[in-house]
Design an enzyme around this catalytic site. Structure first.
Site, PDB file in Angstrom:
ATOM      1  N   HIS A  23       0.791  -1.236   0.000  1.00  0.00           N
ATOM      2  CA  HIS A  23       0.000   0.000   0.000  1.00  0.00           C
ATOM      3  C   HIS A  23       0.824   1.287   0.000  1.00  0.00           C
ATOM      4  O   HIS A  23       0.251   2.371  -0.064  1.00  0.00           O
ATOM      5  CB  HIS A  23      -1.012  -0.013   1.151  1.00  0.00           C
ATOM      6  CG  HIS A  23      -0.407   0.008   2.525  1.00  0.00           C
ATOM      7  ND1 HIS A  23      -1.113   0.422   3.638  1.00  0.00           N
ATOM      8  CD2 HIS A  23       0.827  -0.325   2.989  1.00  0.00           C
ATOM      9  CE1 HIS A  23      -0.362   0.325   4.707  1.00  0.00           C
ATOM     10  NE2 HIS A  23       0.814  -0.127   4.344  1.00  0.00           N
ATOM     11  N   HIS A  24       2.140   1.186   0.069  1.00  0.00           N
ATOM     12  CA  HIS A  24       2.973   2.402  -0.004  1.00  0.00           C
ATOM     13  C   HIS A  24       3.443   2.705  -1.426  1.00  0.00           C
ATOM     14  O   HIS A  24       4.126   3.711  -1.637  1.00  0.00           O
ATOM     15  CB  HIS A  24       4.197   2.277   0.903  1.00  0.00           C
ATOM     16  CG  HIS A  24       3.866   2.151   2.359  1.00  0.00           C
ATOM     17  ND1 HIS A  24       3.056   3.050   3.018  1.00  0.00           N
ATOM     18  CD2 HIS A  24       4.220   1.211   3.282  1.00  0.00           C
ATOM     19  CE1 HIS A  24       2.930   2.670   4.285  1.00  0.00           C
ATOM     20  NE2 HIS A  24       3.624   1.562   4.465  1.00  0.00           N
TER      21      HIS A  24
END
Length: 331
Positions: free
Chosen positions: A139-140
């Protein structure tokens, strides 16, 4: 249609995993706080518990360059051919000294395979009502920037492939990893068809103010939040989110770095709290008849794998997931 999508047998579970998910870089992965064999350890626990057999599992295809270009820029993908760049993303400085061909094979190839698993999980969730990629949840990573052990934007890709293939019109992302999911948030800034709920520790990485603008329901936590406060906030905000927005699919980023004593999450959630958390998310999806994709995301302790396996076992025991579509005629 993409080669990442394929049909599975009726006797298979929408449980996606391959032994090649696991990272091994000449033993250097032991220098990282992350358990590089986490994904395989989850499966071993499920096998030992006799919840599944190896034949139940779905093996994904690796996301290739043409798949990644659906979201990623050519410039970003080219940058991954430079080992120092990958070392920053993986947060293992010594990787900068390795030949890129080794970095590609030992680290980026497993991550591309997990990314293919996330994309496939979207399709299977629509067909079966649920799917779990025993991996993914990077998710980064956004279209043009990786970080925080996340080299590919699998969450953005999962949603984009479903939309581009006209399988859904909208989606909800519920991110319960301890860290803000700034990658897909940057990708979906100004996209009303993607509703983002993110519940994270406000005091830790990445503190991305620009990305926060994409969050429709932001639940910022302080250090050392315990089960009671955490679960109360989850119940309140997820119910409200599903009142606000009815998605065609829910992407659940189920990071276990909220666990007490996790060195990066700095929260105080027990093993039982994580199991209750996952159960509640699946219950809400079942109640609202929403297909759900679960990604395992962050989780930095050696005991994390067993907690995830125990949670999956609990979901099955509560009737929130079920295995094959084949019925036992002898019953």
């Amino acid at each position: 249609m993409t080669h990442l999508y394929f049909d599975i047998r009726d006797d298979q579970w929408p449980l996606i995993y391959d032994d090649k998910y696991n990272v091994s870089v000449l033993g250097l992965e032991k220098l990282h706080i992350f358990d590089a064999k986490k994904w395989g350890n989850i499966i071993q626990h499920l096998l030992r518990a006799k919840l599944i057999t190896k034949d139940c599992l779905v093996h994904p295809n690796e996301a290739k360059k043409e798949d990644l270009l659906v979201v990623h820029t050519k410039k970003y993908l080219r940058s991954l051919k430079w080992s120092p760049k990958v070392a920053v993303i993986a947060e293992v400085p010594v990787v900068a000294c390795l030949p890129n061909i080794l970095v590609q094979y030992a680290y980026l190839k497993p991550m591309r395979l997990q990314t293919g698993g996330s994309v496939l999980a979207g399709k299977l969730a629509l067909e079966r009502g649920w799917a779990i990629n025993v991996g993914g949840g990077f998710h980064h990573c956004s279209s043009e920037r990786g970080g925080g052990f996340c080299p590919y934007a699998d969450i953005t890709l999962l949603v984009r492939f479903l939309v581009d293939n006209e399988m859904i019109q909208n989606a909800m992302i519920v991110d319960l990893d301890a860290h803000q999911g700034n990658g897909y948030q940057r990708d979906f800034l100004g996209v009303p068809e993607v509703y983002i709920m993110d519940m994270y520790n406000r005091h830790i990485y990445p503190k991305d103010k620009e990305a926060k603008r994409a969050i429709r329901r932001k639940v910022e936590l302080d250090h050392l939040v315990d089960d009671t406060e955490y679960l109360l906030k989850l119940h309140k905000h997820l119910k409200a989110a599903l009142d606000d927005f009815k998605p065609d699919i829910l992407v659940y980023n189920a990071g276990t770095d909220v666990l007490e004593s996790d060195p990066l999450g700095h929260l105080c959630i027990t093993e039982e709290g994580i199991i209750q958390r996952d159960q509640f998310v699946f219950e809400q999806c079942k109640k609202h008849n929403i297909p759900i994709v679960m990604l395992t995301s962050g989780g930095y302790l050696r005991k994390t794998a067993k907690i995830i396996a125990d949670s999956i076992i609990n979901l099955e025991s509560k009737g929130l997931i079920e295995g094959s579509k084949v019925t036992n005629l002898e019953e």
